[in-house]
Write a protein that holds these residues in place. Sequence first.
Motif, short mmCIF file in Angstrom:
data_model
loop_
_atom_site.label_atom_id
_atom_site.label_comp_id
_atom_site.label_asym_id
_atom_site.label_seq_id
_atom_site.Cartn_x
_atom_site.Cartn_y
_atom_site.Cartn_z
N ALA A 135 -5.12 24.94 38.64
CA ALA A 135 -3.99 24.70 37.74
C ALA A 135 -4.49 24.52 36.33
CB ALA A 135 -3.21 23.48 38.19
N LYS A 136 -3.64 24.91 35.36
CA LYS A 136 -3.94 24.80 33.95
C LYS A 136 -3.33 23.52 33.40
CE LYS A 136 -5.78 28.92 34.12
NZ LYS A 136 -7.26 29.09 34.07
N ALA A 137 -3.82 23.10 32.31
CA ALA A 137 -3.24 21.93 31.64
C ALA A 137 -1.84 22.26 31.14
CB ALA A 137 -4.14 21.48 30.49
N GLY A 138 -0.91 21.28 31.31
CA GLY A 138 0.47 21.48 30.87
C GLY A 138 1.33 22.24 31.86
N GLN A 139 0.84 22.41 33.06
CA GLN A 139 1.61 23.15 34.08
C GLN A 139 2.60 22.20 34.76
OE1 GLN A 139 -0.77 25.51 36.75
NE2 GLN A 139 0.87 25.60 38.29
N LEU A 140 3.87 22.67 34.92
CA LEU A 140 4.92 21.88 35.59
C LEU A 140 4.68 21.89 37.09
CD1 LEU A 140 7.67 20.38 35.64
CD2 LEU A 140 8.76 22.64 35.80
N ASN A 142 -2.01 5.84 30.58
CA ASN A 142 -3.07 6.70 30.07
C ASN A 142 -3.69 7.51 31.20
OD1 ASN A 142 -2.77 5.69 27.42
ND2 ASN A 142 -4.00 3.87 27.96
N ASN A 143 -2.85 7.97 32.11
CA ASN A 143 -3.34 8.76 33.25
C ASN A 143 -3.97 10.05 32.72
OD1 ASN A 143 -3.20 10.80 35.52
ND2 ASN A 143 -2.46 8.97 36.59
N PRO A 144 -5.24 10.33 33.07
CA PRO A 144 -5.91 11.52 32.53
C PRO A 144 -5.51 12.80 33.26
CG PRO A 144 -7.40 10.32 33.94
CD PRO A 144 -6.15 9.50 33.88
N ASN A 145 -4.85 12.66 34.36
CA ASN A 145 -4.58 13.84 35.18
C ASN A 145 -3.17 14.41 34.95
OD1 ASN A 145 -7.14 13.63 36.61
ND2 ASN A 145 -6.21 11.86 37.65
N PHE A 146 -2.19 13.52 34.79
CA PHE A 146 -0.81 13.98 34.71
C PHE A 146 -0.09 13.26 33.58
CE2 PHE A 146 -2.19 14.10 39.15
CZ PHE A 146 -2.01 15.43 39.45
N THR A 147 0.97 13.89 33.12
CA THR A 147 1.82 13.31 32.10
C THR A 147 3.28 13.55 32.47
OG1 THR A 147 2.31 13.24 29.73
CG2 THR A 147 1.88 15.40 30.69
N LEU A 148 4.19 12.85 31.82
CA LEU A 148 5.65 12.92 32.16
C LEU A 148 6.42 13.26 30.91
CD1 LEU A 148 7.71 10.66 34.44
CD2 LEU A 148 8.43 10.87 32.06
N ARG A 149 7.45 14.13 31.07
CA ARG A 149 8.35 14.48 29.97
C ARG A 149 9.79 14.16 30.38
NH1 ARG A 149 8.37 20.52 27.90
NH2 ARG A 149 6.25 19.87 27.23
N ASP A 150 10.44 13.25 29.65
CA ASP A 150 11.86 12.90 29.91
C ASP A 150 12.73 13.99 29.28
OD1 ASP A 150 14.36 11.81 30.29
OD2 ASP A 150 13.76 9.78 29.72
N ASN A 151 13.53 14.64 30.12
CA ASN A 151 14.37 15.74 29.64
C ASN A 151 15.68 15.25 29.02
OD1 ASN A 151 12.51 17.69 30.56
ND2 ASN A 151 13.38 17.56 32.64
N GLN A 152 15.96 13.96 29.02
CA GLN A 152 17.18 13.37 28.46
C GLN A 152 18.46 13.88 29.16
OE1 GLN A 152 17.04 10.92 26.18
NE2 GLN A 152 14.80 11.10 26.37
N ASP A 153 18.30 14.41 30.34
CA ASP A 153 19.48 14.82 31.14
C ASP A 153 19.41 14.22 32.54
OD1 ASP A 153 17.37 16.20 32.15
OD2 ASP A 153 18.33 18.19 32.12
N ASN A 154 18.82 13.01 32.60
CA ASN A 154 18.64 12.28 33.86
C ASN A 154 17.60 12.93 34.77
OD1 ASN A 154 20.48 10.39 33.04
ND2 ASN A 154 22.19 11.25 34.22
N THR A 155 16.78 13.83 34.23
CA THR A 155 15.67 14.40 34.99
C THR A 155 14.40 14.29 34.15
OG1 THR A 155 16.00 16.64 34.14
CG2 THR A 155 17.22 16.03 36.14
N ALA A 156 13.27 14.44 34.81
CA ALA A 156 11.98 14.39 34.12
C ALA A 156 11.03 15.40 34.76
CB ALA A 156 11.39 12.99 34.15
N TRP A 157 10.12 15.92 33.93
CA TRP A 157 9.12 16.87 34.40
C TRP A 157 7.77 16.14 34.52
CZ3 TRP A 157 10.18 21.77 30.90
CH2 TRP A 157 11.38 22.37 31.34
N ILE A 158 7.05 16.50 35.58
CA ILE A 158 5.68 16.02 35.76
C ILE A 158 4.75 17.20 35.47
CG2 ILE A 158 4.07 14.85 37.28
CD1 ILE A 158 6.60 13.27 36.59
N TYR A 184 -1.63 9.39 43.35
CA TYR A 184 -0.38 8.62 43.40
C TYR A 184 0.00 8.26 41.97
CZ TYR A 184 -1.51 8.27 48.33
OH TYR A 184 -1.80 8.57 49.62
N LEU A 185 1.15 8.79 41.54
CA LEU A 185 1.56 8.64 40.16
C LEU A 185 2.78 7.71 40.10
CD1 LEU A 185 1.04 9.63 37.25
CD2 LEU A 185 2.75 11.42 37.66
N PRO A 186 2.65 6.48 39.60
CA PRO A 186 3.80 5.56 39.47
C PRO A 186 4.67 5.94 38.26
CG PRO A 186 1.81 4.49 38.70
CD PRO A 186 1.36 5.84 39.21
#
Length: 798
Positions: A505-510, A538-554, A570-572
């Motif tokens: 997987a590449k960085a920034g992949q959904l 500060n998780n080095p592996n994954f990040t989260l994006r809030d879509n502001q429509d009650n959903t979020a992308w990992i 395990y991502l809290p």
Amino acid sequence: MWTSGRMSNAKNLLGLGVSLYFWGLMDLTTTVLSGSARPLTEGQEDNLSDKLHQRMKRSWVWNQFFVLEEYTGTDPLYVGKLHSDMDRGDGSIKYILSGEGAGIVFTIDDTTGDIHAIQRLDREERSQYTLRAQALDRRTGRPMEPESEFIIKIQDINDNEPKFLDGPYVASVPEMSPVGTSVIQVTATDADDPTYGNSARVVYSILQGQPYFSVDSRTGLIRTALMNMDREAKEYYEVIIQAKDMGGQLGGLAGTTTVNITLSDVNDNPPRFPQKHYQMSVLESAPVSSTVGRVVAKDLDEGINAEMKYSLVDGDGLDVFDINTDPNYQVGIITVRKPLSFESKKSYTLKVEGANPHLEMRFLNLGPFRDTTTVHISVEDVDEPPVFEPSFYFVEVPEDVEIGTTIQIISAKDPDVTNNSIRYSIDRSSDPGRFFYVDITSGALMTARPLDREDISWHNITVLAMELNNPSQVGSVSVTVKVLDVNDNAPEFAQFYEAFVCENAKAGQLIQTVSAIDKDEPQEGQHFYYSLAPEAANNPNFTLRDNQDNTAWILTRRSGFRQHEQNTFYLPILISDNGRPVLSSTGTLTVHVCSCDDDGMVMSCNAETYVLPVSLSRGALIAILACIFVLLVLVLLILSMRRQRKQPYIIDEEENIHENIVRYDDEGGGEQDTEAFDIAAMWNPREAQLVVKNRQDMLPEIESLSRYVPQACVMDNNVHNYVLAKLYEADMDLWAPPFDSLQTYMFEGNGSVAESLSSLQSVTTDSDQSYDYLTDWGPRFKKLAEMYGATDSSGALW
């Protein structure tokens, strides 16, 4: 040449037997028979063509004979005589008769030509006969003259009386009709000959029915002959009409018929009430449209003329009562129009009018065709159940309301004059979860258990109100409780999320899209906020994006994942809502590292198999399990010993038990034990003195309502809150003491069968005391009887 003889018939009843004969000239082209023309044949015309200018005598001709009917003699009746000019009296001519009745009714002397009737003739059966005559040569049988035709007519005599073929007659005429009003026309038929004499001339007369009716002598038309004939006085008339022939002269025959005449009704009688005053009564509990009573106005007319219409024309109860007309019995039915109240008004007065709706203008002078009466109605008092004001309650309660909070004051009152005290309760079938409680005297509706809108958002309960002095009078009201939402539920993942990430997987992949749900329903709508938990910020592996429509992308933060290094992450994720206060929860996203092909398709997500160290054999594992089992046995043994220490000591038989409570095992049945618990005792301490109470299968609150509870004994709201909270704790905690249980014990002392067993007040003396009576007190005192019933050698009791 044929001739007919004319002679008198001595054998006729009237001596009038006449034979008419005629001489005439026969036309060259036709032969006249009985007044009718018959054309000659073609041969006859040829034979006579040469004699057109010659005048010839007719051989014989006649039109008809006449003979009277109803001949009753014994000899044949002479009709007439046939004679031919060729007959010289030597018997060479033979006369033959044929046609209607020949040989049966009429006969002819073949030598003389005399015709006789051998049967009785009836003109009404047959009025004429057509016959044919012929003269033959007796020797050769050759016709001497052409065959000729003649008629014998039966002459009528007056032998039939007039008959009314349509009788008896039925007719009707309106009562009070003017004189000369036509009723019916009767017709009599006479079978005699109307063209001969007066035998069929009929004259009508009335034999019975005067002076009420008359009949036209010529036409038979019956008319009224008396004015103001009243149906209510006499309705039916039998009229006998006679019809006489011979113009009504003496000797004529007569026939009669009956005419049944009915006077039909007209509206000539006004209605009248037999009573000018009616007295009625009605219970105040009578429902709307129920019948109070009936009034009737008498009318001597019938049918449509007796129809009645009732109405209320005056009085103080026009808006409370109504009146309807029964079309079958023509009575006025007074009904309740509005609910009654004895306490508001005890009596009413109505003025009722009865009138004919169908009037006749010519009888208006006999009116007025209406009448009135007065109706007095008394309202009777009944013991009515309590009435709630208002009749429906709607309450909105936040779901986080505290137990014991008053959410509504339910109010009811006794509508009767006595104004009895009211006691309130809840119909438990409407509140099976027992979420609410109502104060028995004040009607304060309180919460008894925590409310949860997400579990039950609406409560429809029924509050009962009962009269203290009459428990059978119970009123009810519906209370709808709407549980309002508060933000008491944190958002959570809509489902269990499990993501996969490829090793390449590449960085920034959904890798996953997450959403959340919340049991709450804020008025402004749900809005969720997503972020990584603080520990994973500060998780080095994954990040989260809030879509502001009650959903979020990992998304992946880096590339180069390796299965053999770490195959699961395990991502809290922290989820927050927009409520007040803001609630949040943490959900964990499980991410598996998988090996994928160049197109990103997952091939395998299994990690390398973990191999136990060679030094850890199967025997070692068994030893470990055995140690664990031994530890569990030791723990159970220790717990058992500690439990036995808590059990009370067994009393030694030799131990002195004076003034000691040996043992009792008695505990309350909890909130459901209606034998032991009566909440009424908290309102009235005097009820706690009741030692024995009969069990009744009824709800505690309803049962307590039937007892006398002083109104002054109203509990403070804080006490209610405390009791309700303790009840809820007892319901939730199975090990809690039964705070809602009230037990009654029978101790020794005053009121006991054994009276006082204490030695504190006993007389101190050296004399022996006998306790043999203990054996008479039953099995309960068997132990005491064994201990006190014997003495030692020194005589001292022990």
